[in-house]
Write an enzyme that holds these catalytic residues in place. Structure first.
Site, PDB file in Angstrom:
ATOM      1  N   LYS A   3       0.847  -1.214   0.000  1.00 46.10           N
ATOM      2  CA  LYS A   3       0.000   0.000   0.000  1.00 46.10           C
ATOM      3  C   LYS A   3       0.876   1.256   0.000  1.00 46.10           C
ATOM      4  O   LYS A   3       0.625   2.197  -0.754  1.00 46.10           O
ATOM      5  CB  LYS A   3      -0.900  -0.017   1.236  1.00 46.10           C
ATOM      6  CG  LYS A   3      -1.498   1.333   1.589  1.00 46.10           C
ATOM      7  CD  LYS A   3      -2.266   1.310   2.892  1.00 46.10           C
ATOM      8  CE  LYS A   3      -1.493   1.517   4.155  1.00 46.10           C
ATOM      9  NZ  LYS A   3      -1.143   2.897   4.520  1.00 46.10           N
ATOM     10  N   ASN A   4       1.896   1.280   0.865  1.00 46.51           N
ATOM     11  CA  ASN A   4       2.676   2.510   1.017  1.00 46.51           C
ATOM     12  C   ASN A   4       3.656   2.758  -0.131  1.00 46.51           C
ATOM     13  O   ASN A   4       4.290   3.812  -0.192  1.00 46.51           O
ATOM     14  CB  ASN A   4       3.407   2.517   2.372  1.00 46.51           C
ATOM     15  CG  ASN A   4       2.427   2.703   3.520  1.00 46.51           C
ATOM     16  OD1 ASN A   4       1.256   3.025   3.298  1.00 46.51           O
ATOM     17  ND2 ASN A   4       2.904   2.492   4.737  1.00 46.51           N
ATOM     18  N   CYS A  55      -3.824  12.717  13.760  1.00 48.75           N
ATOM     19  CA  CYS A  55      -4.546  11.454  13.599  1.00 48.75           C
ATOM     20  C   CYS A  55      -4.315  10.601  14.832  1.00 48.75           C
ATOM     21  O   CYS A  55      -3.638  11.020  15.762  1.00 48.75           O
ATOM     22  CB  CYS A  55      -4.150  10.745  12.315  1.00 48.75           C
ATOM     23  SG  CYS A  55      -2.689   9.767  12.433  1.00 48.75           S
ATOM     24  N   ARG A  84       1.558  14.390  13.421  1.00 49.02           N
ATOM     25  CA  ARG A  84       1.878  14.161  12.011  1.00 49.02           C
ATOM     26  C   ARG A  84       1.769  15.407  11.122  1.00 49.02           C
ATOM     27  O   ARG A  84       0.992  15.427  10.155  1.00 49.02           O
ATOM     28  CB  ARG A  84       1.027  13.025  11.445  1.00 49.02           C
ATOM     29  CG  ARG A  84       1.153  11.762  12.263  1.00 49.02           C
ATOM     30  CD  ARG A  84       0.452  10.608  11.647  1.00 49.02           C
ATOM     31  NE  ARG A  84       1.119  10.103  10.449  1.00 49.02           N
ATOM     32  CZ  ARG A  84       0.628   9.149   9.688  1.00 49.02           C
ATOM     33  NH1 ARG A  84      -0.534   8.618   9.960  1.00 49.02           N
ATOM     34  NH2 ARG A  84       1.294   8.737   8.642  1.00 49.02           N
ATOM     35  N   ASP A 141       5.435   0.477  12.007  1.00 48.19           N
ATOM     36  CA  ASP A 141       4.206  -0.153  11.520  1.00 48.19           C
ATOM     37  C   ASP A 141       4.062  -1.614  11.963  1.00 48.19           C
ATOM     38  O   ASP A 141       3.067  -2.262  11.647  1.00 48.19           O
ATOM     39  CB  ASP A 141       4.136  -0.080   9.977  1.00 48.19           C
ATOM     40  CG  ASP A 141       3.860   1.338   9.493  1.00 48.19           C
ATOM     41  OD1 ASP A 141       3.450   2.177  10.309  1.00 48.19           O
ATOM     42  OD2 ASP A 141       4.061   1.598   8.292  1.00 48.19           O
ATOM     43  N   ARG A 162      -8.319  -0.473   5.339  1.00 53.75           N
ATOM     44  CA  ARG A 162      -7.524   0.552   4.642  1.00 53.75           C
ATOM     45  C   ARG A 162      -6.229  -0.034   4.087  1.00 53.75           C
ATOM     46  O   ARG A 162      -5.702   0.482   3.089  1.00 53.75           O
ATOM     47  CB  ARG A 162      -7.156   1.688   5.608  1.00 53.75           C
ATOM     48  CG  ARG A 162      -8.326   2.531   6.005  1.00 53.75           C
ATOM     49  CD  ARG A 162      -7.849   3.713   6.791  1.00 53.75           C
ATOM     50  NE  ARG A 162      -6.851   4.464   6.038  1.00 53.75           N
ATOM     51  CZ  ARG A 162      -6.175   5.504   6.518  1.00 53.75           C
ATOM     52  NH1 ARG A 162      -6.406   5.913   7.749  1.00 53.75           N
ATOM     53  NH2 ARG A 162      -5.295   6.137   5.782  1.00 53.75           N
TER      54      ARG A 162
HETATM   55  N1  EPU Z   1       7.103  14.548  10.646  1.00 52.27           N
HETATM   56  C1  EPU Z   1       7.202  15.895  10.905  1.00 52.27           C
HETATM   57  N2  EPU Z   1       7.056  16.767   9.859  1.00 52.27           N
HETATM   58  C2  EPU Z   1       6.832  16.357   8.589  1.00 52.27           C
HETATM   59  C3  EPU Z   1       6.734  14.982   8.327  1.00 52.27           C
HETATM   60  C4  EPU Z   1       6.873  14.092   9.379  1.00 52.27           C
HETATM   61  O1  EPU Z   1       7.403  16.297  12.054  1.00 52.27           O
HETATM   62  O2  EPU Z   1       6.714  17.208   7.696  1.00 52.27           O
HETATM   63  C5  EPU Z   1       7.251  13.579  11.745  1.00 52.27           C
HETATM   64  C6  EPU Z   1       5.985  12.748  11.956  1.00 52.27           C
HETATM   65  O3  EPU Z   1       5.035  13.411  12.771  1.00 52.27           O
HETATM   66  C7  EPU Z   1       6.539  11.482  12.592  1.00 52.27           C
HETATM   67  C8  EPU Z   1       7.891  11.332  11.897  1.00 52.27           C
HETATM   68  O4  EPU Z   1       8.227  12.614  11.376  1.00 52.27           O
HETATM   69  O5  EPU Z   1       6.710  11.683  13.964  1.00 52.27           O
HETATM   70  C9  EPU Z   1       7.945  10.325  10.780  1.00 52.27           C
HETATM   71  O6  EPU Z   1       6.813  10.479   9.948  1.00 52.27           O
HETATM   72  P1  EPU Z   1       6.810  10.178   8.387  1.00 52.27           P
HETATM   73  O7  EPU Z   1       6.644  11.467   7.655  1.00 52.27           O
HETATM   74  O8  EPU Z   1       7.969   9.316   8.024  1.00 52.27           O
HETATM   75  O9  EPU Z   1       5.469   9.339   8.237  1.00 52.27           O
HETATM   76  P2  EPU Z   1       4.543   9.375   6.965  1.00 52.27           P
HETATM   77  O10 EPU Z   1       5.360   9.572   5.766  1.00 52.27           O
HETATM   78  O11 EPU Z   1       3.391  10.270   7.216  1.00 52.27           O
HETATM   79  C10 EPU Z   1       4.715   6.832   6.362  1.00 52.27           C
HETATM   80  C11 EPU Z   1       3.765   5.685   6.242  1.00 52.27           C
HETATM   81  C12 EPU Z   1       3.259   5.307   7.630  1.00 52.27           C
HETATM   82  C13 EPU Z   1       4.471   4.923   8.485  1.00 52.27           C
HETATM   83  C14 EPU Z   1       5.471   6.085   8.525  1.00 52.27           C
HETATM   84  C15 EPU Z   1       6.749   5.758   9.275  1.00 52.27           C
HETATM   85  C16 EPU Z   1       2.822   6.030   4.051  1.00 52.27           C
HETATM   86  C17 EPU Z   1       1.644   6.371   3.222  1.00 52.27           C
HETATM   87  N3  EPU Z   1       2.656   6.062   5.373  1.00 52.27           N
HETATM   88  O12 EPU Z   1       3.966   7.891   6.959  1.00 52.27           O
HETATM   89  O13 EPU Z   1       2.418   4.162   7.460  1.00 52.27           O
HETATM   90  O14 EPU Z   1       4.052   4.626   9.794  1.00 52.27           O
HETATM   91  O15 EPU Z   1       5.817   6.465   7.185  1.00 52.27           O
HETATM   92  O16 EPU Z   1       7.383   4.673   8.717  1.00 52.27           O
HETATM   93  O17 EPU Z   1       3.870   5.707   3.522  1.00 52.27           O
HETATM   94  C18 EPU Z   1       0.691   2.688   8.017  1.00 52.27           C
HETATM   95  O18 EPU Z   1       0.868   2.138   6.922  1.00 52.27           O
HETATM   96  O19 EPU Z   1      -0.031   2.194   8.924  1.00 52.27           O
HETATM   97  C19 EPU Z   1       1.341   3.964   8.286  1.00 52.27           C
HETATM   98  C20 EPU Z   1       0.935   4.789   9.244  1.00 52.27           C
END
Ligand code: EPU
Length: 431
Positions: A22-23, A121, A126, A310, A402
């Site tokens: 998915k990701n 969320c 996030r 995850d 999801r």
């Molecule tokens: N963060 C910030 N600012 C930003 C972006 C992120 O402070 O602009 C923080 C976040 O709040 C978090 C950390 O950095 O504390 C890491 O977040 P990241 O941005 O890596 O998460 P994401 O890209 O929103 C993806 C996956 C998530 C997975 C995370 C971590 C997708 C669509 N989602 O989320 O997947 O947990 O990386 O590996 O790729 C899931 O599949 O259940 C899921 C939540």
């Protein structure tokens, strides 16, 4: 609302085929916005988030065909005719945060993007501030107003940008913007997740010039136009990890087919420490959960290649049945222990201290009515239910839908007693 009813006690025995990630599929679909030619993606999982992304892209004028019948895991996207002011509405973004992945491609290709701010969320605040800072570095003008982000740029310009903290979708978003920017972009402190590498592989097939994906520095030479491509999405390492843990927890013997063992190294190492036997062959992992009693072992979640956040919730379910005490530290998200209270209601002994969960193992679990709070938390409740005595009823199953394709069918196929009650999903055509 659908519920899953699970009667525990059966060891899982047999073979499960792993779906596409998915990701990886979500950013790949967003990448199709970068070209007016057709992008064909294979191994797309049939999960709710993919349908949400289809609606998101369609609302911007893209033609998105999700396959059916024998082609059910293929999607064909043609974004030749985008709407004048493409927008990701609050209605869609609030159901899927990854919708913000359209920001980079839209501002790069159309010079304009309007995307609802995602808000917090269940697992943490996030924010997407680092996506926005990266786009600004490439020359986009960002305005935040009325709950929306507007990004504008006549032409993005390559730049050097270092992420303040590692972000997966942030890396993907800014990388997608940079491929159509003028000149060279160097991104530092990038996420090294396999999903980032898969996206770069697709972008390169579309004509982008990218080096270093999978390392913390990614170099991109901008090109003026991208073309269509055909790409097969990588296997879902989190789905595979969930089933590995299910096999281990139930004392079963499971063969996972169609997965990528090298993406599962941190979990497989941990399972060996716990006393679970794991065997790897090409595209397959076999887990033998009855080799020895489970022993407690600590984990701390980290960015790839560390232990994935995850998989933390599902690992916690395993630790409730291991001999001894384990400490689970969540370093990525500030509120990702919602499953712990529900596991306690089933008989687990877990204490939360800030970012740490202390699990005292081997307390018998008993079936209960529990509530899923997010995707991976629901998976951990499913795992606990598989070893609980009597019946567990898991509410709010839409969270699991999801990101897990036909989870109850896959589990039933290896001997679990699982049924879905409530509004049954539309019938799916099986392979
Ligand atoms: N963060 C910030 N600012 C930003 C972006 C992120 O402070 O602009 C923080 C976040 O709040 C978090 C950390 O950095 O504390 C890491 O977040 P990241 O941005 O890596 O998460 P994401 O890209 O929103 C993806 C996956 C998530 C997975 C995370 C971590 C997708 C669509 N989602 O989320 O997947 O947990 O990386 O590996 O790729 C899931 O599949 O259940 C899921 C939540």
């Amino acid at each position: 609302m659908d519920k899953l009813v699970i009667r525990g006690g059966n060891p899982l025995l047999g073979t499960i085929r792993i779906s596409g990630a998915k990701n990886a599929a979500l950013p790949a679909m967003a990448a199709a916005l970068l070209t007016d030619e057709t992008v064909i993606l294979e191994n797309i999982p049939q999960v709710r988030d993919i349908e949400t992304e289809r609606r998101l892209l369609a609302a911007m004028g893209a033609e998105v065909e999700l396959g059916y019948g024998r082609a059910q895991h293929r999607t064909t996207i043609c974004a030749a005719n985008l709407t004048k002011n493409p927008e990701a509405s609050y209605e869609l973004v609030k159901t899927m945060r990854a919708s913000s992945l359209v920001l980079g491609p839209l501002v790069a290709r159309a010079g304009f993007a309007r995307v609802s701010m995602p808000g917090g969320c269940a697992i943490g605040a996030r924010p997407i501030d680092l996506h926005l800072k990266g786009l600004e570095k490439l020359g986009a003008q960002i305005i935040q107003e009325h709950g929306y982000i507007e990004a504008r740029a006549k032409k993005l310009k390559g730049a050097r940008y270092s992420f303040d903290r590692i972000t997966v979708t942030g890396t993907e978003d800014v990388m997608m913007a940079a491929v159509l920017a003028e000149g060279e972009t160097v991104l530092e402190n990038c996420a090294r997740e396999p999903e980032v590498v898969d996206l770069a592989t697709l972008l390169v097939k579309m004509g982008a010039k990218i080096e270093g994906a999978g390392t913390s520095t990614i170099k991109i030479k901008g090109v003026s136009k991208l073309k269509g491509a055909r790409h097969r999405i990588i296997p879902d390492r989190i789905e595979a990890a969930t089933f590995l843990l299910a096999g281990a927890l139930t004392g079963g013997d499971l063969m996972l087919q169609g997965c990528e063992p090298s993406h599962l190294t941190s979990l497989m190492n941990k399972l060996e420490e716990v006393g679970v036997k794991v065997k790897v062959s090409k595209g397959c992992v076999r887990v033998m959960g009855d080799a020895a009693p489970l022993k407690a072992a600590d984990i701390a979640t980290e960015e790839y290649p560390g232990f994935p956040t995850d998989v933390q919730a599902q690992y916690m379910a395993l630790m409730t049945q291991a001999e001894g005490t384990s400490i689970i530290t969540e370093n990525i998200f500030e509120n990702r222990f919602m499953h712990a209270q529900e596991l306690c209601r089933m008989g687990a002994n877990i204490r939360i201290e800030g970012r740490r969960a202390i699990v005292r193992g081997k307390t018998p679990l008993s079936g209960a009515a529990v509530q899923a709070s997010d995707l991976r938390a629901s998976a951990s409740l499913v795992l606990a239910a598989l070893v609980a005595n009597d019946e567990t009823i898991i509410d709010r199953v839409y969270h699991i839908d999801r990101g897990y394709e036909r989870i109850e069918e896959k589990l039933r196929g290896v001997g679990a007693q699982v049924k879905r009650i409530g509004n049954i999903l539309p019938e799916r055509i099986s392979d």
